[in-house]
Design an enzyme around this catalytic site. Sequence first.
Site, PDB file in Angstrom:
ATOM      1  N   ASP A 110       0.420  -7.909 -12.414  1.00  0.00           N
ATOM      2  CA  ASP A 110       1.239  -7.590 -13.578  1.00  0.00           C
ATOM      3  C   ASP A 110       1.438  -6.081 -13.623  1.00  0.00           C
ATOM      4  O   ASP A 110       0.833  -5.351 -12.836  1.00  0.00           O
ATOM      5  CB  ASP A 110       0.611  -8.132 -14.870  1.00  0.00           C
ATOM      6  CG  ASP A 110      -0.727  -7.493 -15.228  1.00  0.00           C
ATOM      7  OD1 ASP A 110      -1.395  -6.956 -14.314  1.00  0.00           O
ATOM      8  OD2 ASP A 110      -1.125  -7.542 -16.407  1.00  0.00           O
ATOM      9  N   TYR A 170       1.467  -2.013 -14.439  1.00  0.00           N
ATOM     10  CA  TYR A 170       0.472  -1.040 -14.891  1.00  0.00           C
ATOM     11  C   TYR A 170       0.466  -1.001 -16.414  1.00  0.00           C
ATOM     12  O   TYR A 170       1.517  -1.084 -17.052  1.00  0.00           O
ATOM     13  CB  TYR A 170       0.810   0.351 -14.370  1.00  0.00           C
ATOM     14  CG  TYR A 170       0.743   0.509 -12.869  1.00  0.00           C
ATOM     15  CD1 TYR A 170      -0.461   0.356 -12.184  1.00  0.00           C
ATOM     16  CD2 TYR A 170       1.878   0.850 -12.136  1.00  0.00           C
ATOM     17  CE1 TYR A 170      -0.523   0.526 -10.810  1.00  0.00           C
ATOM     18  CE2 TYR A 170       1.817   1.024 -10.751  1.00  0.00           C
ATOM     19  CZ  TYR A 170       0.611   0.860 -10.091  1.00  0.00           C
ATOM     20  OH  TYR A 170       0.551   1.035  -8.729  1.00  0.00           O
ATOM     21  N   PHE A 221       3.650  -2.060  -8.326  1.00  0.00           N
ATOM     22  CA  PHE A 221       2.933  -0.930  -7.735  1.00  0.00           C
ATOM     23  C   PHE A 221       3.678   0.399  -7.814  1.00  0.00           C
ATOM     24  O   PHE A 221       3.112   1.445  -7.516  1.00  0.00           O
ATOM     25  CB  PHE A 221       2.540  -1.214  -6.274  1.00  0.00           C
ATOM     26  CG  PHE A 221       1.648  -2.403  -6.128  1.00  0.00           C
ATOM     27  CD1 PHE A 221       0.326  -2.362  -6.538  1.00  0.00           C
ATOM     28  CD2 PHE A 221       2.143  -3.601  -5.619  1.00  0.00           C
ATOM     29  CE1 PHE A 221      -0.501  -3.460  -6.426  1.00  0.00           C
ATOM     30  CE2 PHE A 221       1.331  -4.720  -5.510  1.00  0.00           C
ATOM     31  CZ  PHE A 221       0.005  -4.651  -5.913  1.00  0.00           C
ATOM     32  N   HIS A 238      -6.492  -7.261  -3.489  1.00  0.00           N
ATOM     33  CA  HIS A 238      -5.649  -6.360  -4.259  1.00  0.00           C
ATOM     34  C   HIS A 238      -6.018  -4.917  -3.901  1.00  0.00           C
ATOM     35  O   HIS A 238      -7.193  -4.613  -3.648  1.00  0.00           O
ATOM     36  CB  HIS A 238      -5.875  -6.606  -5.754  1.00  0.00           C
ATOM     37  CG  HIS A 238      -4.856  -5.987  -6.638  1.00  0.00           C
ATOM     38  ND1 HIS A 238      -4.896  -4.666  -7.015  1.00  0.00           N
ATOM     39  CD2 HIS A 238      -3.744  -6.507  -7.228  1.00  0.00           C
ATOM     40  CE1 HIS A 238      -3.868  -4.400  -7.799  1.00  0.00           C
ATOM     41  NE2 HIS A 238      -3.153  -5.494  -7.950  1.00  0.00           N
TER      42      HIS A 238
END
Length: 275
Positions: free
Chosen positions: A111, A113, A124, A235
Amino acid sequence: MQLNSANRTVTDKEQGAVAQLGERVVRNDEVAGSIPVCSTNSLLNRFPEKLPPGWRKLLQNELNEPYFQKLTDFLRSEYQSKEVYPAQENVMAALQSVDFDEVRVVILGQDPYHGEGQAIGLSFAVPNRLKPKPPSLKNIFKEIAQDLGCSIDTEKSDLSSWTAQGVLLLNTVLTVRKAEAFSHRDRGWEILTDKIIRHLNSRQKPIVFLLWGAAAQKKKTLITNQQHFILEAAHPSPLSAHNGFLGCKHFSKTNAALTSWGQVAIDWSKTSHEN
């Protein structure tokens, strides 16, 4: 590399409230160097009309689905009463940046930031002027440099050059409350992003799917067509990057797959159109 190994594996009052909130969010984003947005447009009047033609055709019926109506009701309330990221006008930025037929690579995250001024609607990515850069993005840049033996201007972080090359930067959930990671899960976003992945899976032109983290890897079961290529890793968050992301060589493996299909490799070292 075995290409088969991974996959073959409104009231006026409501509109006014949204517009006022939009103006506040825009100011925050502009300070951080985000993509400019129009404060008068809400999520509701940008979907699906503001999507490029391929996605608009595929997703136009979602607006009438009960899950999507519940989702938009929820988001209206959230944006009016809480700090939510990204700005409403950037919620669909991933789809707006790369149309359906142009997708060559999908990078799937969790999801957005959840820090102020960070999220711009692309997984990202953050504004170029944002400092410091998020640790997850730093680890991505570190892996690219080690994998490809190239240098990267780590100050250029909006990843606009990647989207221009056909990289879809998608999250499983497209909004989040400030300082509350994954706070908008199970509200309907997963239904929409499942449908997006299914549409991509149905394409005959092959795609490389990079699934980073547990939330992204849950989508693997949706990718059933044998022509696609799936790469999985932890991740890139500092909490998990050393458990399989760093050293995964996903960027060189992606380019090897693309070139084996007769496509041009992605220039991962070029991350932004901004000089």
